[in-house]
Structure formats: structure tokens, C-alpha cells
Design a protein around this motif. Sequence first.
Motif, short mmCIF file in Angstrom:
data_model
loop_
_atom_site.label_atom_id
_atom_site.label_comp_id
_atom_site.label_asym_id
_atom_site.label_seq_id
_atom_site.Cartn_x
_atom_site.Cartn_y
_atom_site.Cartn_z
N SER A 48 49.88 46.39 42.35
CA SER A 48 50.28 45.55 41.23
C SER A 48 49.10 44.67 40.84
N LEU A 49 48.54 44.92 39.67
CA LEU A 49 47.37 44.19 39.20
C LEU A 49 47.79 43.20 38.13
N THR A 50 47.63 41.90 38.39
CA THR A 50 48.02 40.89 37.41
C THR A 50 46.82 40.22 36.76
N GLN A 51 45.65 40.25 37.42
CA GLN A 51 44.45 39.65 36.83
C GLN A 51 43.23 40.38 37.37
N PHE A 52 42.33 40.76 36.46
CA PHE A 52 41.08 41.40 36.84
C PHE A 52 40.12 41.22 35.68
N ASN A 53 39.41 40.09 35.64
CA ASN A 53 38.57 39.72 34.51
C ASN A 53 37.15 39.40 34.98
N LEU A 54 36.18 39.87 34.20
CA LEU A 54 34.80 39.46 34.41
C LEU A 54 34.49 38.33 33.45
N THR A 55 33.91 37.25 33.97
CA THR A 55 33.56 36.10 33.13
C THR A 55 32.11 35.70 33.40
N ASN A 56 31.62 34.71 32.66
CA ASN A 56 30.25 34.18 32.80
C ASN A 56 29.22 35.31 32.71
N ASN A 57 29.21 35.98 31.56
CA ASN A 57 28.27 37.08 31.32
C ASN A 57 28.39 38.19 32.37
N ASN A 58 29.60 38.54 32.73
CA ASN A 58 29.88 39.62 33.69
C ASN A 58 29.29 39.36 35.07
N THR A 59 29.30 38.11 35.51
CA THR A 59 28.78 37.78 36.85
C THR A 59 29.85 37.28 37.80
N THR A 60 31.00 36.86 37.28
CA THR A 60 32.08 36.35 38.13
C THR A 60 33.35 37.17 37.87
N LEU A 61 33.95 37.60 38.94
CA LEU A 61 35.18 38.39 38.85
C LEU A 61 36.36 37.52 39.29
N ASN A 62 37.35 37.38 38.40
CA ASN A 62 38.61 36.72 38.72
C ASN A 62 39.64 37.82 38.96
N TYR A 63 40.35 37.74 40.07
CA TYR A 63 41.24 38.84 40.43
C TYR A 63 42.50 38.32 41.10
N LYS A 64 43.56 39.09 40.91
CA LYS A 64 44.82 38.90 41.63
C LYS A 64 45.56 40.22 41.60
N PHE A 65 45.73 40.81 42.77
CA PHE A 65 46.51 42.04 42.85
C PHE A 65 47.09 42.19 44.25
N LYS A 66 48.15 43.01 44.30
CA LYS A 66 48.87 43.25 45.55
C LYS A 66 48.90 44.76 45.79
N VAL A 67 48.81 45.14 47.05
CA VAL A 67 48.91 46.56 47.40
C VAL A 67 49.80 46.71 48.63
N ASN A 68 50.54 47.79 48.68
CA ASN A 68 51.29 48.18 49.87
C ASN A 68 50.51 49.29 50.56
N ILE A 69 50.37 49.17 51.88
CA ILE A 69 49.59 50.13 52.65
C ILE A 69 50.48 50.77 53.70
N ILE A 70 50.36 52.09 53.83
CA ILE A 70 51.10 52.84 54.85
C ILE A 70 50.09 53.38 55.86
N ALA A 71 50.41 53.25 57.15
CA ALA A 71 49.61 53.83 58.23
C ALA A 71 50.42 54.95 58.85
N ARG A 72 49.79 56.12 59.02
CA ARG A 72 50.47 57.29 59.59
C ARG A 72 49.72 57.73 60.84
N ASN A 73 50.43 57.76 61.97
CA ASN A 73 49.89 58.26 63.23
C ASN A 73 50.45 59.67 63.44
N PRO A 74 49.63 60.72 63.23
CA PRO A 74 50.13 62.10 63.34
C PRO A 74 50.13 62.65 64.77
N ASN A 75 49.75 61.86 65.74
CA ASN A 75 49.58 62.36 67.11
C ASN A 75 50.90 62.39 67.88
#
Length: 125
Positions: A48-75
Motif C-alpha cells: 500500500s503506497l500512500t506517498q512517494f515524492n521526490l522533492t528539492n530538485n530530485n534529491t529528497t525522497l518522501n515516502y510512506k508505504f506498507k507491505v505484508n511479507i510471507i516467509a515460507r520454510n519448505p524443509n
Amino acid sequence: MCLRSFRCSFCCIFVTLYTLFLCFILSIFLFWIIISPSSVKFQVTNASLTQFNLTNNNTTLNYKFKVNIIARNPNNNVVVYYRRITAYAWYKDRYFATVNLAPFDQGHKNTTLLQEAVFEGQSPI
């Protein structure tokens, strides 16, 4: 007669030791094939990406996002102990954010949903 008997004894001992050595190497190889663990797999399932902006002549990145991660152990025989889990966010071959996730133990043949990783802030790029 004595020399011949010594050679025969030496040959028997050598052949016996050589056979034992080969059996030992073969048993280690078979053990390794049977028990060898597979790699643990990680997958991002929801982002879920709510903010992803480059500012100050493309030198500063403002960001806010969430991710769900799954771990799978196949052993079948290996339990994985996660003591330190860090998720990295990358942009243009540079990481700009990290999130530490909670440690846990994962049983064999198991799929686990990790906590939601929230990346938020600003970073120079």
C-alpha cells in the motif's frame, strides 16, 4: 614365506581400510542429500503506497508505504529461528529505509505471515 605373508596381510588391511573409507564418504554424501535444507523463501503479498515524492530538485525522497511479507520454510526436517529480521526498501540501486521485524521461530513445512512492515519518512537520494 614370511615376506609373502606380510604382503598379503598388508594388502588385506589396505583393501579393508580403503573400503571403509569409501563407505564412510558415501554415507556422508547420502546423509547430506537426504537432510540438506532448501532455501527459505520470502514474498511480498500486499503493498500500500500512500506517498512517494521526490522533492528539492530530485534529491529528497518522501515516502510512506506498507507491505505484508510471507516467509515460507519448505524443509521437512529443519526449523528456522529468526532472531533478527530487517526489511530494506530500495530505490534506484540505493536503499533508503529499513524496518526491523519481530523475531520468531518457524516450524518445518510452514508459511508464516510476518507483521506488516511500514516504511515512512524522508531520505536523501
